[in-house]
Scaffold this motif. Structure first.
Motif: not given
Length: 220
Positions: A121, A7, A12, A110
């Motif tokens: 994203t 990510n 995250t 996430i």
């Protein structure tokens, strides 16, 4: 199985998830390693803190987009690793594309803290689309909900928004969700995974996550 934990938004939990998945698979007897492609080298530091009494999980450093593919494919095809987990950098650099394209499954951690986490994203989703088109087949990818507090209304609202986002970008959401627990931070500090700590709820959810990912891989 080659997994990417990626990510381009920091914070995250991609590194902690990579480490904990590696621990789960290693404790089943699988030959597992982590490739640390992040210049911060946090997985390398985790390896340094890991004791000799736990299953050995080598960590190989390679933040170079020109050689990352060669490193991973050599470990997988020639060194006999059953599972390789790539701890990716928190940015959408050239190396991110290489990592996505060589992985069997792309995992996108996430955190349910707001719209920014979902919107961040979109670039990864678009990159997965582009690379899938180049390969001529869809690159399997899944969102992992991390640091969930289900009693918070904002987190429930986040989950609803993510489900819509998932449909738009054709990226599934793993059924197993990871909750906000101090056990993850403690395990990371000592070079362990929660499977090796004394929090049964944290261990159970991580085992469930590892099993769910393995089942996806076996169906590919």
């Amino acid at each position: 199985m080659i997994l990417a934990s990626i990510n381009h938004k920091g914070g995250t939990g991609k590194t902690v998830i990579a480490q904990n998945l590696a621990v789960c698979y290693a404790n089943t007897g699988a030959k597992v390693c982590i490739v640390d492609a992040d210049t911060s080298q946090n997985s390398m530091r985790w390896f340094d803190a890991r004791g000799d009494q736990e299953p050995r999980i080598p960590v190989f450093s390679n933040p170079n987009h020109r050689t990352i593919r060669r490193t991973v494919e050599d470990l997988y095809n020639n060194e006999g690793y059953d599972t390789i987990i790539i701890d990716s950098p928190p940015s959408l650099e050239k190396i991110a594309g290489e990592i996505i394209s060589l992985s069997h499954i792309v995992l996108i951690p996430i955190s349910p803290t707001g719209g920014n986490d979902i919107w961040s994203t979109e670039q990864i989703a678009e990159e997965i689309d582009r690379l899938s088109e180049e390969k001529g087949q869809r690159i399997p990818s899944r969102f992992i909900i991390n640091r969930l507090q289900p009693n918070l209304k904002v987190h429930q609202m986040f989950l609803e928004a993510l489900r819509e986002h998932s449909r738009v970008y054709n990226i599934g959401i793993l059924e197993t969700m990871l909750h906000l627990r101090t056990a993850y931070g403690m395990a990371n500090l000592y070079g362990q995974g929660v499977y090796e700590q004394d929090d049964p709820k944290a261990a159970a959810e991580m085992v469930n996550l590892a099993n769910e990912i393995q089942q996806i891989f076996e169906k590919l």
